[in-house]
Design a protein around this motif. Structure first.
Motif, mmCIF file in Angstrom:
data_model
loop_
_atom_site.group_PDB
_atom_site.id
_atom_site.type_symbol
_atom_site.label_atom_id
_atom_site.label_comp_id
_atom_site.label_asym_id
_atom_site.label_seq_id
_atom_site.Cartn_x
_atom_site.Cartn_y
_atom_site.Cartn_z
ATOM 1 N N ASN A 1 0.841 -1.212 0.000
ATOM 2 C CA ASN A 1 0.000 0.000 0.000
ATOM 3 C C ASN A 1 0.870 1.253 0.000
ATOM 4 O OD1 ASN A 1 -2.324 -1.515 0.092
ATOM 5 N ND2 ASN A 1 -2.688 -1.216 2.280
ATOM 6 N N LYS A 2 1.972 1.187 0.781
ATOM 7 C CA LYS A 2 2.889 2.344 0.813
ATOM 8 C C LYS A 2 3.492 2.588 -0.557
ATOM 9 C CE LYS A 2 4.793 1.923 5.434
ATOM 10 N NZ LYS A 2 6.036 1.705 6.210
ATOM 11 N N ILE A 3 3.843 1.519 -1.263
ATOM 12 C CA ILE A 3 4.418 1.673 -2.609
ATOM 13 C C ILE A 3 3.377 2.303 -3.521
ATOM 14 C CG2 ILE A 3 5.279 0.422 -4.652
ATOM 15 C CD1 ILE A 3 6.468 -1.649 -2.669
ATOM 16 N N GLU A 4 2.152 1.763 -3.455
ATOM 17 C CA GLU A 4 1.087 2.257 -4.327
ATOM 18 C C GLU A 4 0.774 3.724 -4.047
ATOM 19 O OE1 GLU A 4 -2.894 0.195 -5.859
ATOM 20 O OE2 GLU A 4 -3.002 0.790 -3.761
ATOM 21 N N SER A 5 0.862 4.116 -2.770
ATOM 22 C CA SER A 5 0.475 5.498 -2.450
ATOM 23 C C SER A 5 1.672 6.429 -2.291
ATOM 24 C CB SER A 5 -0.407 5.523 -1.198
ATOM 25 O OG SER A 5 0.299 4.967 -0.125
ATOM 26 N N LYS B 1 -6.967 6.924 -5.936
ATOM 27 C CA LYS B 1 -8.107 7.121 -5.008
ATOM 28 C C LYS B 1 -9.418 7.180 -5.796
ATOM 29 C CE LYS B 1 -6.024 8.099 -0.935
ATOM 30 N NZ LYS B 1 -5.894 6.915 -0.124
ATOM 31 N N GLY B 2 -9.370 7.785 -6.982
ATOM 32 C CA GLY B 2 -10.573 7.899 -7.791
ATOM 33 C C GLY B 2 -11.157 6.541 -8.158
ATOM 34 N N ALA B 3 -10.273 5.548 -8.312
ATOM 35 C CA ALA B 3 -10.748 4.204 -8.687
ATOM 36 C C ALA B 3 -11.625 3.586 -7.600
ATOM 37 C CB ALA B 3 -9.553 3.295 -8.985
ATOM 38 N N ASP B 4 -11.488 4.065 -6.367
ATOM 39 C CA ASP B 4 -12.301 3.524 -5.268
ATOM 40 C C ASP B 4 -13.582 4.324 -5.031
ATOM 41 O OD1 ASP B 4 -10.414 1.577 -4.816
ATOM 42 O OD2 ASP B 4 -9.317 2.782 -3.340
ATOM 43 N N LEU B 5 -13.799 5.353 -5.849
ATOM 44 C CA LEU B 5 -14.962 6.230 -5.636
ATOM 45 C C LEU B 5 -15.953 6.119 -6.794
ATOM 46 C CD1 LEU B 5 -13.000 9.477 -4.606
ATOM 47 C CD2 LEU B 5 -14.172 7.882 -3.068
#
Ligand code: CAA
Length: 263
Positions: A94-98, A219-223
């Motif tokens: 998650n840290k890598i992704e964000s 983040k948009g992909a989760d909204l």
């Protein structure tokens, strides 16, 4: 921050403003035991804090990129240990992704299980012709748990993800490309240079523009669409407020290259 790390299973080089992370535990094809995950975690934290570093490339030494979670280590695990192991690796991925900087996976060889999932947590995947991808967990009686059941279908669609996860089959670089799992396939001896070239292009842009477009996409992909578009507007406002926006637009109108300062 990155200078005095005590690393055994990962090599870290800094070239200009790019960190090159080489997974280097060849006796186990760079499988992710706890020690290796600890090192990766420390490196990612260091890259996140280091203002001089603008991007990172993750690759592997030998014939493995990363051949997965460490099967020797996992063998005695029951529910609780298995869950904790998944949680620890998920937190690092998650840290890598964000990470507020671009991360490219330069996949040199076997990217299986947790190795495929590590590549999935990166922004782009460039594959050598020798790269092999797969989620073989079902062969071991478990499910992908370093993010694979979530990031793989989000990237390539649930039908293709179920093909890989249910059959456990390995796919070579070209098939991975045709599935949308990798961005580009190059000859093995060109892999690192190609990843560096792409990174050079990316980090020549305004760093804040890269950071906020990454956040907006991820983040948009989760909204739902309307909330995602709200997010896009707010992040756009932040970039409009930046000095790099003033410089970028001024440079365009003056017909010269921009000089970005990451502010
Ligand atoms: N964990 C621990 N050790 C591993 C490993 C892993 N994931 N993958 C390879 N190794 C070890 C092998 O046991 C072998 O060790 P020894 O020399 O001590 O026998 C060494 O690395 C070299 O491997 P092979 O001799 O098997 O090499 P090969 O070229 O014949 O085969 C391979 C290569 C097809 C990648 C094969 O090693 C393989 O299938 N590895 C396991 C891949 C796998 O199942 N990964 C998923 C793990 S589960 C997971 O990741 C769960 C999750 O979601 C996080």
């Amino acid at each position: 921050v990155l200078k005095n790390l005590n690393l055994k299973n990962i090599k870290l080089q800094v070239e200009g403003s790019v960190a090159i992370i080489t997974m280097n535990r060849p006796k186990a094809l760079n499988a992710l035991n706890n020690e290796t995950l600890d090192e990766l975690n420390t490196i990612i934290d260091g890259i996140s804090e280091d203002k001089e570093i603008l991007g990172a490339i993750i690759t592997g030494s030998g014939k493995g990129f990363v051949a997965g979670a460490d099967i020797v280590q996992m063998k005695p695990y029951k529910a609780e240990e298995g869950r904790n192991y998944a949680e620890y690796a998920q937190n690092i991925f998650n840290k890598i992704e964000s990470l507020g900087k671009p991360v490219i996976a330069a996949v040199n060889g076997y990217a299986l299980g947790g190795g495929c999932e590590l590549a999935l947590s990166c922004d782009l995947r460039i594959a050598s012709e020798k790269a092999v991808f797969g989620q073989p967990e079902a062969n071991l009686g478990v499910i992908p748990c370093f993010g694979g059941t979530q990031r793989l279908p989000r990237l390539i669609g649930s039908g293709r993800a179920k093909d890989l996860i249910f059959t456990g089959r390995m796919v070579k670089a070209n098939e991975a490309f045709s599935m949308g799992l990798v961005n580009k396939v190059v000859p093995a001896d060109e892999l690192l240079n190609e990843a560096k070239n792409i990174m050079t292009t990316i980090i020549s842009k305004a760093p804040m523009a890269i950071k906020y477009s990454k956040i907006s996409i991820n983040k948009g992909a989760d909204l739902d669409l309307s909330n995602a578009l709200e997010l896009e507007k707010d992040l756009a406002a932040l970039t409009f407020a930046s000095e790099d926006k003033d410089e970028g637009m001024k440079a365009f109108l003056e017909k010269r290259d921009p000089k970005f300062i990451n502010k």
